[in-house]
Structure formats: structure tokens, C-alpha cells
Design an enzyme around this catalytic site. Structure first.
Site, mmCIF file in Angstrom:
data_model
loop_
_atom_site.group_PDB
_atom_site.id
_atom_site.type_symbol
_atom_site.label_atom_id
_atom_site.label_comp_id
_atom_site.label_asym_id
_atom_site.label_seq_id
_atom_site.Cartn_x
_atom_site.Cartn_y
_atom_site.Cartn_z
ATOM 1 N N THR A 37 0.855 -1.194 0.000
ATOM 2 C CA THR A 37 0.000 0.000 0.000
ATOM 3 C C THR A 37 0.884 1.235 0.000
ATOM 4 O O THR A 37 2.075 1.153 -0.298
ATOM 5 C CB THR A 37 -0.980 -0.040 1.199
ATOM 6 N N ASN A 38 0.331 2.411 0.287
ATOM 7 C CA ASN A 38 1.116 3.648 0.319
ATOM 8 C C ASN A 38 0.615 4.553 1.441
ATOM 9 O O ASN A 38 -0.319 4.203 2.162
ATOM 10 C CB ASN A 38 1.057 4.345 -1.047
ATOM 11 N N ARG A 39 1.219 5.716 1.593
ATOM 12 C CA ARG A 39 0.962 6.566 2.757
ATOM 13 C C ARG A 39 -0.203 7.534 2.597
ATOM 14 O O ARG A 39 -0.386 8.418 3.419
ATOM 15 C CB ARG A 39 2.243 7.342 3.100
#
Ligand code: C5P
Length: 216
Positions: free
Chosen positions: A21-23
Site C-alpha cells: 500500500t502507500n501513505r
């Protein structure tokens, strides 16, 4: 207007317990959905996993992966007057999904990733959308040039760009500094809270949509 908003990160599963995933926090997209609803528009928010409360008066469709978000947008884009793509969609996903939890074996592990579909990039070319189209661009360099390239390639009416390398703004922050990249010019409004920026952006989008309807 009938508005579709995508928001949040996507979650690309590797096995039953792990994902990439990402931030992205989803805050900008949720602020946009909230501002559209408060301005009296009908809003569908298609969101990846976030910690945020669903804005009042918004239809909510939760998704996990880029492929699920693509399918949800494809299903719901028809007859929308405007679409705002604020989601931070993964560009790659694991090539295979392991049915069981992956076991540790060697000292290194190589993952094979494959491209996910470009949702925003499909809206004009694949889904035939003719309404007002807004993209976001999160960059760490050459902000305006990359945003303008995105605007042209994906057929957007406006790209809202932010520099995610600057501390205190952008990803996972309550504040943002955006560059508004239009087909014929660029504007740089002052840094502000996402909840103050969103109503201003909604007014810009209302203006673009009205011009499009008047001018064809
Ligand atoms: O090309 P890039 O990913 O930087 O473009 C960002 C814009 O495209 C954002 O508006 C994002 O929501 C959208 N996007 C998308 N589907 C993807 C990748 C990006 O809708 N697979």
C-alpha cells in the site's frame, strides 16, 4: 451536479495477511467529497481503506485493490457531471495472490509485480466520459511539468498537483499546498488546511463544469 470522487490508498494483497500500500490518508479526497455534499451536490465516494469518517450526505462505496476501484468507477461513471480522482492508486500489484500465508525460505525474496490499470487514464478513452474531469498529481520533483503532462495525456480539465516531498503538507497531513494546472494556465493558491482548500476547489470545478456546459 452528480459527482464521483475516488480517495485513499489501494491495498494490493500478496497473501491472506500481507499487502502493498502507500501513505495516502484519504484526507484530501474526503475533504473534497464533504465540500461537494455541503455545496448541495450528489456525491459518490469510492474509497480505498482509510481511518476517516464517511462525510455526511455522501454515498459511500468501499473498495480495496486497484482492480476493484477500476471496476467500481467503470460501473458508476456514466451520467456523472464531474469526476475527481484523488485516490493514490497503486501502480503495480503482486503478479500472483498466494492462497496461503507465504513461508520464509531463502535469504532474499523477489516479488513479481504487474501494472494495475490507470483508472483516470481510462475514463475518457475506455469509459467514454465527457463530463468535467479532475486529476491529482503527487510529485517530488518537476511538479508543474509532470502535472501538465498528466492533464494532456489523461484528458483532464484540471490537475491539482502537490509536492509530497515537502514536510507538513500533502500525504497524511491536514494541510496542503496545491498548484492548479489548467489547460491554458497555472495558479498557485496559498498553503491552507485541506478543509479550507476543498470548498475553493469545488467552486473552481463548478465554474469549469458551467463553462463546459455553456461552451459544449
Ligand atoms: O500518473 P499518476 O499515478 O501520478 O496520476 C495520478 C492521478 O491519476 C490521480 O488523479 C490518481 O487518482 C489517478 N490514478 C488512477 N489510477 C491509477 C493511477 C493513478 O486513477 N492506476
Amino acid at each position: 451536479m452528480r459527482v464521483l470522487v475516488t480517495a485513499g490508498p489501494t491495498r494490493e494483497a500478496l497473501d491472506p495477511v500481507r499487502y502493498l500500500t502507500n501513505r495516502s490518508s484519504g484526507k484530501m479526497g474526503y475533504a473534497m467529497a464533504d465540500a461537494f455534499a455541503k455545496a448541495g451536490h450528489e456525491v459518490l465516494l469510492i474509497s480505498g481503506p482509510t481511518q476517516l469518517e464517511i462525510p455526511e450526505g455522501v454515498d459511500f462505496l468501499p473498495v480495496e485493490s486497484a482492480l476493484e476501484m477500476y471496476a467500481a468507477v467503470e460501473r458508476h461513471i456514466a451520467r456523472r457531471d464531474a469526476a475527481v480522482f484523488a485516490a493514490a492508486v497503486a501502480d503495480y500489484r503482486p503478479a500472483t495472490l498466494s492462497e496461503h500465508k507465504m513461508k520464509k525460505t531463502g535469504e532474499t525474496l523477489t516479488l513479481e509485480l504487474v501494472r494495475t490499470p490507470d483508472i483516470l487514464g481510462s475514463v475518457r478513452s475506455q469509459f467514454g466520459f465527457t463530463g468535467t474531469l479532475i486529476g491529482f498529481a503527487a510529485e517530488t520533483q518537476d511538479l508543474e511539468a509532470f502535472a501538465r503532462d498528466k492533464l494532456q495525456r489523461k484528458g483532464c480539465d484540471l490537475v491539482i498537483a502537490n509536492d509530497v516531498s515537502k514536510p507538513g503538507i500533502g500525504f497524511d497531513s491536514d494541510r496542503n499546498e496545491v498548484l492548479l494546472v489548467f489547460p491554458d494556465h497555472t495558479e498557485a493558491p496559498p498553503e491552507d488546511e485541506k478543509h479550507h482548500l476543498a470548498p475553493m476547489l469545488v467552486r473552481e470545478i463548478e465554474r469549469i463544469a458551467a463553462e463546459k456546459m455553456a461552451g459544449g
